[in-house]
Design a protein around this motif. Structure first.
Motif, PDB file in Angstrom:
ATOM      1  N   SER A 122       0.824  -1.215   0.000  1.00 28.26           N
ATOM      2  CA  SER A 122       0.000   0.000   0.000  1.00 28.26           C
ATOM      3  C   SER A 122       0.856   1.263   0.000  1.00 28.26           C
ATOM      4  N   SER A 123       2.012   1.226   0.618  1.00 31.30           N
ATOM      5  CA  SER A 123       2.852   2.423   0.664  1.00 31.30           C
ATOM      6  C   SER A 123       4.279   2.140   0.235  1.00 31.30           C
ATOM      7  N   GLN A 171       6.692   4.231   2.756  1.00 30.50           N
ATOM      8  CA  GLN A 171       6.399   4.929   4.005  1.00 30.50           C
ATOM      9  C   GLN A 171       5.855   3.935   5.021  1.00 30.50           C
ATOM     10  N   ARG A 176       9.815   7.557   6.099  1.00 34.00           N
ATOM     11  CA  ARG A 176       9.817   7.322   4.651  1.00 34.00           C
ATOM     12  C   ARG A 176      11.220   6.950   4.193  1.00 34.00           C
TER      13      ARG A 176
ATOM     14  N   GLY B 247      -2.978   4.169   2.611  1.00 33.51           N
ATOM     15  CA  GLY B 247      -1.846   4.881   2.020  1.00 33.51           C
ATOM     16  C   GLY B 247      -2.227   6.013   1.107  1.00 33.51           C
ATOM     17  N   THR B 250      -1.069   9.828   2.528  1.00 32.53           N
ATOM     18  CA  THR B 250       0.295   9.800   3.056  1.00 32.53           C
ATOM     19  C   THR B 250       1.199  10.688   2.199  1.00 32.53           C
ATOM     20  N   GLN B 252       3.948   9.726   1.057  1.00 32.26           N
ATOM     21  CA  GLN B 252       4.402   8.843  -0.014  1.00 32.26           C
ATOM     22  C   GLN B 252       3.494   8.990  -1.234  1.00 32.26           C
ATOM     23  N   ASN B 253       2.184   8.993  -0.979  1.00 33.35           N
ATOM     24  CA  ASN B 253       1.237   9.101  -2.079  1.00 33.35           C
ATOM     25  C   ASN B 253       1.208  10.522  -2.651  1.00 33.35           C
TER      26      ASN B 253
END
Lengths: 426, 261
Positions: A122-123, A171, A176, B247, B250, B252-253
């Protein structure tokens, strides 16, 4: 070595062929309906106030066509972009296949991006292909960005080059990570070393000297880099490390191979690429209306002409309206005994960079001042743009290097110029 | 009861009135939040920015929200015009405090943190600023009922909301909220900057209708009363309570380019 300068007619033919090729490859932009299709066409002109030799043109034109397609393939994302351009000056290279930007000059047609990104969790993402990177958090000097290739064909444009490689980002909570492997070296592209963009001022030499391109053999391998970032409340902390080939070349003037010319002497100038290991720490904190930032990095190279360095920066960022004021002070704490004027990236250290940009309803403006303390020289840049419509924009700007001709900016005293550009985006 | 006793009763009553009004206002806002709370909301927004001189700019974004009010997480991605395509905004709510906010600029390949006091900045050339992009969280305000007033032909409760000092800094001294009496739905908001008696901006919510069982305003208009400009957002492809991928909200996204979400 070469003294040849492309003729304007040849440039126009090449540019037309380049643009046509790119348009045929990517589709006619005005009729393209694909999701994620974008691009722009731009005509830009520079007018100079001075020149070093009679070969320096007073006026230079750059025309660019940029096309990009991005989208999704299942869960994967992709982007492909290309650029066709015509440059009337000798910064333009021949039409050759140069997918990694390793040639000395810009080829009229080039691939800018070609990457695929696959989410593996997902991340957590894996990305492969040709992509741009940006690790530094300032518009000014950042040691975190020093391993990234740049294109200085226009020495004042601050243009980054993409790299071929693979990247893993992810992350976990507030932590991260970003790991990059660049498969090959994409070297910094330097401006033509003779004339107004020469890195050192040769006008005071006893006999006229011209620096000309010598050999440049960028290593086949690239670099590896890893960064970890963490956020806690108002604090952001980052740690990074990298190892591999430094993309900014070491300039080696081969005085022993100087060649007499009708104007004086031409000195071949080779480019060497040293290996370098580096690690850094970056800390930033939101304090009232400011973001305060500090960076420290240790850079180590066995190459005696590069040596070791301990580069630090202190920065301050503040938003004013719909714009940002950024002040960065950068220096090398070690007295590394090298000729900084020929290093390009470290030449401005110690230095101060002040950038103020603002978006207005009618367009925007930007003012940047870079001051190199060593010789008291610097560069003033300003630009104002007007969005005539959502698609059309005109830009007027000026660049003015000043100060001692022994400094990296003052040496380019003949590059004072104004520019004007018209861009249509879609 | 003697005259002195009567005076005490009157004073006690007068003192109790503001408290009662505050309780009423709080109850109304808590009830409004309970009625309209959704797990998530997503839409495509068509924006029109009209400057004082009549110059029109169009923008478009996609917006995803998870949570509601103080615990809301928000992601916005611009996809038009070309100048702002790829610009993305992430706001992570912190109940009782100001949210953490970041802006991603594709031209720089990096995110920029929005400092609390930077929130007066225009949000990507619109009449909204970064504080305006926050979900209204009644727990961060001292509220009082000012009576009722008609807005858009609907009878509304008029509520004054003043930012609590311990709930993070606000650009505004107070907000006036118009809450429709029939469905307890906010249809207008006037915001006052510190030390100013006239509202600086006005948010007008219209085209209120039910979508998937939830009341929603499909048109939002923010008017900058001093600059004379306005930004209208038309909400398309509205959907509620869709599961949001882990996610999505975030950093990251936020830094992902090339995708639609």
């Amino acid at each position: 070595m070469t003294f040849a300068r492309p003729a304007a007619a040849s440039a126009a033919v090449d540019a037309f062929a380049a643009a046509l090729t790119l348009v045929l490859l990517c589709g006619v932009p005005r009729t393209a309906s694909g999701q994620g299709f974008s691009g722009y066409a731009e005509a830009k002109g520079f007018a100079y106030a001075d020149r070093v030799t009679y070969l320096d043109p007073w006026v230079v034109g750059w025309q660019t066509l940029f096309l990009k397609q991005e989208g999704k393939l299942g869960t994967a994302s992709y982007a492909v972009s290309g650029r066709a351009e015509a440059i009337s000056s000798y910064e333009r290279g021949p039409l050759v296949f140069d997918p990694a930007d390793r040639e000395l000059r810009r080829t009229p047609v080039s691939v800018r991006e070609a990457w695929l990104r696959l989410p593996v969790a997902s991340s957590v993402d894996l990305q492969a292909g040709r992509f741009f990177l940006g690790w530094g958090k300032t518009d000014g000097y950042s040691p975190a960005d020093a391993f990234l290739p740049r294109d200085l064909s226009d020495p004042f444009a601050d243009e980054k080059l993409p790299v071929w490689g693979a990247r893993a980002t992810g992350q976990f909570g507030t932590l991260r990570f970003d790991g990059v492997w660049a498969a090959t070296t994409t070297p910094w592209r330097l401006p033509v070393l003779s004339g107004r963009n020469a890195p050192i001022d040769t006008s005071g030499a006893p006999v006229p000297i011209t620096l000309v391109d010598g050999t440049s053999r960028p290593p086949a391998d690239g670099f590896g880099a890893m960064r970890v970032l963490a956020s806690a409340g108002e604090w952001d902390v980052g740690l990074w490390g990298r190892t591999g080939v430094r993309p900014a070349p070491l300039i080696v003037a081969r005085i022993d191979q100087a060649v007499p010319t009708p104007e004086g002497y031409a000195i071949p100038t080779d480019r060497r690429f040293a290996r370098e290991d580096a690690g850094g720490l970056e800390v930033s904190r939101v304090t009232g209306p400011f973001v305060l930032r500090g960076e420290a990095s240790i850079l180590s190279s066995a190459d005696p002409e590069l040596g070791h360095a301990l580069i630090w920066t202190l920065g301050l960022e503040r938003a004013f309206g719909d714009g940002t004021l950024l002040v960065t002070l950068a220096a090398n704490a070690r007295g590394t005994p090298v000729d900084r004027a020929l290093l390009f990236d470290r030449a401005l250290l110690p230095g101060l960079i002040v950038v103020w940009d603002r978006t207005e309803r009618w367009g925007g403006w930007r003012v940047a001042w870079t001051a190199a303390f060593d010789h008291g020289d610097g560069l003033l840049k300003s630009e104002v743009s007007d969005n005539l419509t959502d698609e059309w924009k005109v830009t007027l700007g000026a660049e003015a290097p000043y100060g001692s001709r022994y400094g990296p900016f003052g040496a380019r005293w003949a590059s004072r110029r104004v520019h004007f550009a018209v861009r249509q985006s879609w | 009861m003697n005259r002195q006793g009567a005076g005490v009763v009157v004073l006690a009553f007068l003192a109790a009135v503001p408290t009662a009004r505050a309780e009423d206002a709080r109850k109304l806002l808590v009830e409004s939040e309970a009625r309209h709370r959704t797990k998530s909301q997503q839409y495509a927004g068509d924006l029109t920015v009209v400057a004082k001189d009549g110059k029109v700019r169009k923008k478009a974004w996609r917006s995803w929200r998870e949570g509601y009010a103080g615990d809301a997480k928000l992601l916005i991605r611009f996809h038009a015009p070309p100048e702002v395509k790829g610009v993305s905004f992430l706001s992570l709510g912190r109940p009782g405090k100001g949210p953490d906010q970041w802006l991603y600029l594709p031209s720089m390949k990096r995110e920029r943190r929005i400092a609390t006091q930077d929130r007066d900045a225009s949000f990507v050339g619109t009449d909204f600023n970064y504080e305006d992009m926050e979900e209204f969280d009644q727990s961060k305000f001292a509220v009082s009922l000012k009576g009722d007033e008609t807005a858009d032909g609907q009878v509304c409760w008029l509520i004054e909301a003043r930012p609590e000092e311990n709930a993070g800094k606000s650009l505004y001294e107070k907000k006036l909220l118009w809450l429709r009496k029939d469905i307890l739905f906010g249809v207008r908001q006037d915001v006052f900057r510190k030390g100013e008696k006239e509202p600086a901006k006005r948010l007008h919510l219209s085209d209120v209708q039910q979508v998937e069982g939830h009341w929603v305003a499909k048109a939002l208009e923010m008017t900058d009363l001093k600059k004379g400009s306005r930004t209208t957002i038309l909400l398309q492809e509205l959907a509620f309570d869709r599961p949001q991928p882990a996610g999505r909200f975030t950093l990251q996204n936020l830094n992902r380019e090339g995708g639609e979400d």
